[in-house]
Design an enzyme around this catalytic site. Structure first.
Site, PDB file in Angstrom:
ATOM      1  N   LYS A 179      -3.485  13.560 -29.126  1.00 52.92           N
ATOM      2  CA  LYS A 179      -2.297  13.395 -28.273  1.00 52.92           C
ATOM      3  C   LYS A 179      -1.116  12.905 -29.097  1.00 52.92           C
ATOM      4  O   LYS A 179       0.010  13.386 -28.938  1.00 52.92           O
ATOM      5  CB  LYS A 179      -2.616  12.392 -27.155  1.00 52.92           C
ATOM      6  CG  LYS A 179      -1.964  12.745 -25.841  1.00 52.92           C
ATOM      7  CD  LYS A 179      -2.504  11.883 -24.732  1.00 52.92           C
ATOM      8  CE  LYS A 179      -1.380  11.499 -23.795  1.00 52.92           C
ATOM      9  NZ  LYS A 179      -1.756  10.396 -22.905  1.00 52.92           N
ATOM     10  N   LYS A 186     -14.033  20.317  -6.874  1.00 49.77           N
ATOM     11  CA  LYS A 186     -14.899  19.143  -7.018  1.00 49.77           C
ATOM     12  C   LYS A 186     -14.149  17.887  -6.581  1.00 49.77           C
ATOM     13  O   LYS A 186     -12.988  17.695  -6.943  1.00 49.77           O
ATOM     14  CB  LYS A 186     -15.302  19.026  -8.483  1.00 49.77           C
ATOM     15  CG  LYS A 186     -16.111  17.799  -8.834  1.00 49.77           C
ATOM     16  CD  LYS A 186     -16.295  17.766 -10.361  1.00 49.77           C
ATOM     17  CE  LYS A 186     -16.519  16.356 -10.865  1.00 49.77           C
ATOM     18  NZ  LYS A 186     -17.841  15.878 -10.961  1.00 49.77           N
ATOM     19  N   LYS A 231     -10.929  11.758  -8.084  1.00 51.91           N
ATOM     20  CA  LYS A 231      -9.712  10.973  -7.894  1.00 51.91           C
ATOM     21  C   LYS A 231      -8.528  11.685  -8.535  1.00 51.91           C
ATOM     22  O   LYS A 231      -7.423  11.663  -8.010  1.00 51.91           O
ATOM     23  CB  LYS A 231      -9.907   9.585  -8.506  1.00 51.91           C
ATOM     24  CG  LYS A 231      -9.295   8.491  -7.679  1.00 51.91           C
ATOM     25  CD  LYS A 231      -9.632   7.121  -8.245  1.00 51.91           C
ATOM     26  CE  LYS A 231     -10.791   6.487  -7.515  1.00 51.91           C
ATOM     27  NZ  LYS A 231     -11.135   5.163  -8.039  1.00 51.91           N
TER      28      LYS A 231
END
Ligand code: TRP
Length: 331
Positions: A115, A199, A202
């Site tokens: 990242k 699926k 959260k």
């Protein structure tokens, strides 16, 4: 003596029904065959330097959730990682046997580096040593109790492999001291679909939370996506999200009745959603009561966790003693 199963639980809040069927329920069922060790991984939680008040709340919340959902602290060993002073010592000894290169290849660290590189920052920008050492601390969690199996999700596979590598290295260097654990991955556990059919997760924002208040729960269930067939039209239960969720909670007889109703036509999705809300609320009614009781009395919760820590230390201390002896710092 039963074999030991051990799992670490990150302190995160707001469990949903996907977590329940995918994690809590199967993990709690292991106490039939194993001596189950379950701990709140609060030292691991520090790697993300959370807010102090928030962390304290989450630790209590996650403990209350496990107990409310059926973990029996008298028939298991339930504790906080930070209550075991042997853990950081074990982690240090293991760190001294762990090659830096192995840690460089750990997924979470590598993802953080990638990242940074993508953003053209320094590769280690914002990465603390806690994140870097995370797999060593986790190896200590597992090896210090002589765990036989470690029930975890597929995302933890590499951590188990690293743990085995570290244990093998220890045994090769100092003689057989540590038990090699096996990962216990749920065998093709069917994912619980979320309200949008993907699926339940959260990160997709498609969950049905277990301990939400009644209105929130009903609202989420009403938002379950179905096709646009009218009540009269026959429908396919197997392709329907609502039915897939319903069957998790309803009795086998009721599930079969509803299946026939789908096939025959005459079933309205709205009516079934109402029944599903009622069924879910009833299903978790006891658990909700217990959860609220524990959150009202965190002193009792702390006492349960401390009792668990004593039992855990009884298992850990002899193993650490053997490790100390093996490396030459016993006296
Ligand atoms: N890393 C695990 C997770 O992210 C939590 C964890 C910490 C754990 N220590 C452990 C799991 C030991 C199993 C065994 O979920």
């Amino acid at each position: 003596m039963k074999p030991i199963s051990l799992t670490g639980i990150k302190p995160t809040g707001n469990p949903h029904i996907g977590n329940y069927f995918g994690m809590y329920k199967p993990a709690i069922a292991l106490t039939e065959k194993y001596l189950g060790l379950y701990f709140v991984a609060d030292l691991h939680a520090l790697t993300t330097t959370p807010d102090r008040k928030e962390l304290q709340h989450l630790i209590h919340e996650v403990a209350a959730v496990w107990l409310a959902l059926g973990l029996d602290p008298d028939n298991s060993v339930f504790f906080r990682q930070s209550s075991i002073p042997e853990i950081p010592e074990c982690a240090w000894i293991l760190a001294c046997l762990t090659s830096k290169g192995l840690m460089n290849r750990a997924h979470a660290y590598k993802a953080a580096v990638d990242k940074n590189l993508e953003a053209e920052r320094d590769p280690d920008d914002g990465i603390n040593m806690g994140l870097y050492n995370y797999p060593v601390l986790m190896a200590a969690d597992i090896l210090l109790y002589g765990s036989d199996v470690v029930p975890v999700g597929p995302d933890q596979k590499q951590h188990i492999e690293i743990t085995r590598d570290i244990a093998e290295n220890f045994n090769r260097t100092y003689g057989k001291t540590l038990k090699l654990p096996e990962g216990l991955f749920p065998p093709d556990l069917q994912d619980v679909p979320g309200i949008d059919g993907r699926k339940m997760s959260k990160s997709y924002g498609n969950t049905i939370p277990i301990f939400a208040d009644e209105n929130t729960m009903r609202k989420q269930v009403m938002r379950i996506v179905t096709d646009s067939r009218t009540p009269e039209e026959p429908k396919n239960p197997d392709g329907d999200n609502l039915f897939q969720i319903f069957r998790l909670f309803a009795t086998p007889e009721r599930t079969e009745e509803v299946r026939q109703h789908y096939l025959a036509g005459g079933l309205g999705y709205g009516t079934l959603k109402q029944e599903l809300s009622d069924t879910i609320l009833a299903y978790f009614d006891d658990a909700r009561q217990k959860f609220n009781d524990y959150m009202q009395d965190t002193t009792a919760l702390d006492a349960i966790l401390e009792r668990g820590a004593e039992k855990a230390r009884d298992i850990a201390i002899p193993v650490l003693k053997r490790m100390r002896k093996a490396v030459g710092i016993d006296r």
